[in-house]
Design a protein around this motif. Sequence first.
Motif, short mmCIF file in Angstrom:
data_model
loop_
_atom_site.label_atom_id
_atom_site.label_comp_id
_atom_site.label_asym_id
_atom_site.label_seq_id
_atom_site.Cartn_x
_atom_site.Cartn_y
_atom_site.Cartn_z
N VAL A 1 43.12 35.14 4.10
CA VAL A 1 44.11 34.13 3.71
C VAL A 1 45.34 34.88 3.20
CG1 VAL A 1 44.60 32.15 2.24
CG2 VAL A 1 42.27 32.49 3.13
N ASP A 2 46.43 34.80 3.95
CA ASP A 2 47.66 35.52 3.64
C ASP A 2 48.61 34.59 2.89
OD1 ASP A 2 50.18 36.82 3.69
OD2 ASP A 2 49.66 37.85 5.54
N LEU A 3 48.98 34.98 1.68
CA LEU A 3 49.82 34.14 0.83
C LEU A 3 51.25 34.67 0.72
CD1 LEU A 3 47.22 33.52 -2.02
CD2 LEU A 3 47.64 32.14 0.02
N ALA A 4 51.66 35.51 1.65
CA ALA A 4 53.00 36.14 1.58
C ALA A 4 54.13 35.12 1.60
CB ALA A 4 53.17 37.12 2.73
N GLU A 5 53.93 33.97 2.23
CA GLU A 5 54.99 32.98 2.36
C GLU A 5 54.88 31.83 1.36
OE1 GLU A 5 55.46 31.74 6.43
OE2 GLU A 5 55.20 33.79 7.16
N VAL A 6 54.03 31.99 0.36
CA VAL A 6 53.87 30.96 -0.67
C VAL A 6 55.06 31.04 -1.63
CG1 VAL A 6 52.47 30.23 -2.64
CG2 VAL A 6 51.37 30.86 -0.49
N THR A 7 55.66 29.88 -1.89
CA THR A 7 56.88 29.85 -2.70
C THR A 7 56.65 29.48 -4.16
OG1 THR A 7 57.27 27.56 -2.06
CG2 THR A 7 58.33 29.27 -0.72
N ASP A 8 55.59 28.74 -4.46
CA ASP A 8 55.36 28.28 -5.83
C ASP A 8 53.87 28.07 -6.03
OD1 ASP A 8 56.14 27.56 -8.37
OD2 ASP A 8 56.60 25.49 -7.84
#
Length: 97
Positions: free
Chosen positions: A40-47
């Motif tokens: 699960v890649d969270l690199a593009e999570v903003t908040d």
Amino acid sequence: MAQIRQEGTRWLVSGAMTMAEVSALLAQSAALPVTNKLEVDLAEVTDVDTATISLLFEWLRQACARKCKVTFAHLPENLVSLATVYGVFELLPQEPH
């Protein structure tokens, strides 16, 4: 709006992973196929907020029930801080850098 894109054995999560979005993300994830390994890649999570931590642990529970190994990659710094404050950071399996 938060969303999950699947690329092979990876989920790319983007947008806000907050209380307002967690139910939608959980529903999206339930519709995705899962094999014996998932990143699960969270690199593009903003908040993030405390609901994010709950969702990550729910995904871990579901994966365990399916005999799937889950790892998390690119945890945002604010999520690392939050998980550390709650004493659960070490419980989140991470992809080696």
